[in-house]
Design a protein around this motif. Structure first.
Motif, PDB file in Angstrom:
ATOM      1  N   VAL A  26       3.082  -2.893 -10.693  1.00 16.41           N
ATOM      2  CA  VAL A  26       3.706  -1.714 -11.288  1.00 16.41           C
ATOM      3  C   VAL A  26       2.612  -0.682 -11.513  1.00 16.41           C
ATOM      4  O   VAL A  26       1.501  -1.016 -11.917  1.00 16.41           O
ATOM      5  N   ASP A  27       2.905   0.582 -11.233  1.00 17.46           N
ATOM      6  CA  ASP A  27       1.931   1.657 -11.387  1.00 17.46           C
ATOM      7  C   ASP A  27       2.072   2.305 -12.753  1.00 17.46           C
ATOM      8  O   ASP A  27       1.246   2.104 -13.628  1.00 17.46           O
ATOM      9  N   LEU A  29      16.393   5.353   0.770  1.00 17.95           N
ATOM     10  CA  LEU A  29      15.347   6.304   0.411  1.00 17.95           C
ATOM     11  C   LEU A  29      16.025   7.625   0.070  1.00 17.95           C
ATOM     12  O   LEU A  29      16.631   8.249   0.929  1.00 17.95           O
ATOM     13  N   THR A  30      15.973   8.013  -1.215  1.00 15.59           N
ATOM     14  CA  THR A  30      16.708   9.205  -1.640  1.00 15.59           C
ATOM     15  C   THR A  30      15.866  10.473  -1.604  1.00 15.59           C
ATOM     16  O   THR A  30      16.406  11.569  -1.631  1.00 15.59           O
ATOM     17  N   GLY A  31      14.552  10.316  -1.566  1.00 16.21           N
ATOM     18  CA  GLY A  31      13.696  11.488  -1.530  1.00 16.21           C
ATOM     19  C   GLY A  31      12.234  11.097  -1.526  1.00 16.21           C
ATOM     20  O   GLY A  31      11.886   9.916  -1.656  1.00 16.21           O
ATOM     21  N   ILE A  32      11.385  12.107  -1.379  1.00 19.78           N
ATOM     22  CA  ILE A  32       9.944  11.898  -1.423  1.00 19.78           C
ATOM     23  C   ILE A  32       9.389  12.821  -2.493  1.00 19.78           C
ATOM     24  O   ILE A  32       9.561  14.038  -2.427  1.00 19.78           O
ATOM     25  N   GLY A  33       8.796  12.209  -3.517  1.00 19.20           N
ATOM     26  CA  GLY A  33       8.259  12.975  -4.634  1.00 19.20           C
ATOM     27  C   GLY A  33       6.754  13.097  -4.551  1.00 19.20           C
ATOM     28  O   GLY A  33       6.098  12.348  -3.823  1.00 19.20           O
ATOM     29  N   SER A  74       0.802  -1.238   0.000  1.00 20.58           N
ATOM     30  CA  SER A  74       0.000   0.000   0.000  1.00 20.58           C
ATOM     31  C   SER A  74       0.827   1.278   0.000  1.00 20.58           C
ATOM     32  O   SER A  74       0.311   2.346   0.312  1.00 20.58           O
ATOM     33  N   GLU A  75       2.113   1.181  -0.308  1.00 16.03           N
ATOM     34  CA  GLU A  75       2.958   2.370  -0.434  1.00 16.03           C
ATOM     35  C   GLU A  75       3.459   2.452  -1.869  1.00 16.03           C
ATOM     36  O   GLU A  75       3.792   1.434  -2.485  1.00 16.03           O
ATOM     37  N   LEU A  76       3.526   3.674  -2.389  1.00 16.64           N
ATOM     38  CA  LEU A  76       3.976   3.903  -3.757  1.00 16.64           C
ATOM     39  C   LEU A  76       5.458   4.264  -3.741  1.00 16.64           C
ATOM     40  O   LEU A  76       5.869   5.208  -3.066  1.00 16.64           O
ATOM     41  N   TYR A  77       6.248   3.491  -4.487  1.00 17.22           N
ATOM     42  CA  TYR A  77       7.682   3.705  -4.578  1.00 17.22           C
ATOM     43  C   TYR A  77       8.032   4.076  -6.014  1.00 17.22           C
ATOM     44  O   TYR A  77       7.302   3.743  -6.944  1.00 17.22           O
ATOM     45  N   LYS A 136      -0.459  11.980  -5.320  1.00 21.62           N
ATOM     46  CA  LYS A 136       0.212  10.793  -4.783  1.00 21.62           C
ATOM     47  C   LYS A 136       1.602  11.135  -4.259  1.00 21.62           C
ATOM     48  O   LYS A 136       2.334  11.911  -4.857  1.00 21.62           O
ATOM     49  N   VAL A 137       1.962  10.523  -3.133  1.00 22.84           N
ATOM     50  CA  VAL A 137       3.300  10.630  -2.574  1.00 22.84           C
ATOM     51  C   VAL A 137       4.097   9.423  -3.062  1.00 22.84           C
ATOM     52  O   VAL A 137       3.636   8.287  -2.980  1.00 22.84           O
ATOM     53  N   VAL A 138       5.301   9.670  -3.611  1.00 24.63           N
ATOM     54  CA  VAL A 138       6.151   8.613  -4.145  1.00 24.63           C
ATOM     55  C   VAL A 138       7.445   8.574  -3.341  1.00 24.63           C
ATOM     56  O   VAL A 138       8.168   9.577  -3.280  1.00 24.63           O
TER      57      VAL A 138
END
Length: 176
Positions: A108-109, A134-138, A29-32, A143-145
């Protein structure tokens, strides 16, 4: 080693100056997101050969057109509950340090562009510790990636253990 077929971006997918392209995927349930440049191929789930002495997150190896590729379950690696694989579950094949590695994800999204100004640095775990993969949050629309560096998902010793075991399996197969 024969190279798996590469994913090729169409002209419309190529990004404008300064923008970066990411493959986004869901796990627990998390978007990467990972840079599309790290992705070699996306394949459906297939039979995985388990190997002795592999850590629990390393499910084993697959044979992709003659290439023996170690496969990591992202759910387990990210300390999420393990679930049964579905028709949506797939393997993202990447090239890390000139070694092919597969990552099992829930689904895959999309391939998307994220502007650098839409990416914030990864939060620090403590004053001395930052999440190393984890290099960043986009942000893409609403949506949070969570942006990952797959080359840092495994420590150097874990990477060595997984790849050396897979290479030994490949060598054993070619001798039989």
């Amino acid at each position: 080693m024969e190279q798996p077929e590469m994913i090729e971006e169409t002209q419309e997918q190529k990004s404008a100056e300064g923008e970066q392209r990411y493959l986004t995927f869901w796990t627990a349930s998390e978007l990467y997101g990972i840079p599309i440049s790290d992705v070699v191929q996306i394949i459906s789930m297939q039979e995985i050969t388990p190997l002795p002495d592999f850590p629990n997150y390393a499910k084993g190896v697959i044979n992709l057109r003659g290439n023996i590729i170690p496969v990591i379950d992202m759910r387990i690696r990210l300390k999420k509950p393990e679930v049964e694989y579905t028709d949506n579950t797939c393997i993202i094949v990447t090239n890390i340090q000139d070694t092919y590695m597969g990552f099992i994800v829930d689904t895959v999204d999309q391939v998307t562009t994220i502007d650098p100004e839409d990416i914030t640095p990864a939060p620090r775990v403590s004053k001395e510790v930052t999440n190393h993969y984890l290099t960043g949050i986009g942000q893409v629309n609403d949506k949070v990636v969570l942006i990952l560096d797959l080359s840092k998902i495994l420590t150097e010793s874990e990477f060595k253990q997984v790849t050396e075991t897979a290479l030994q399996e490949e060598k054993d197969d070619s001798e039989n």
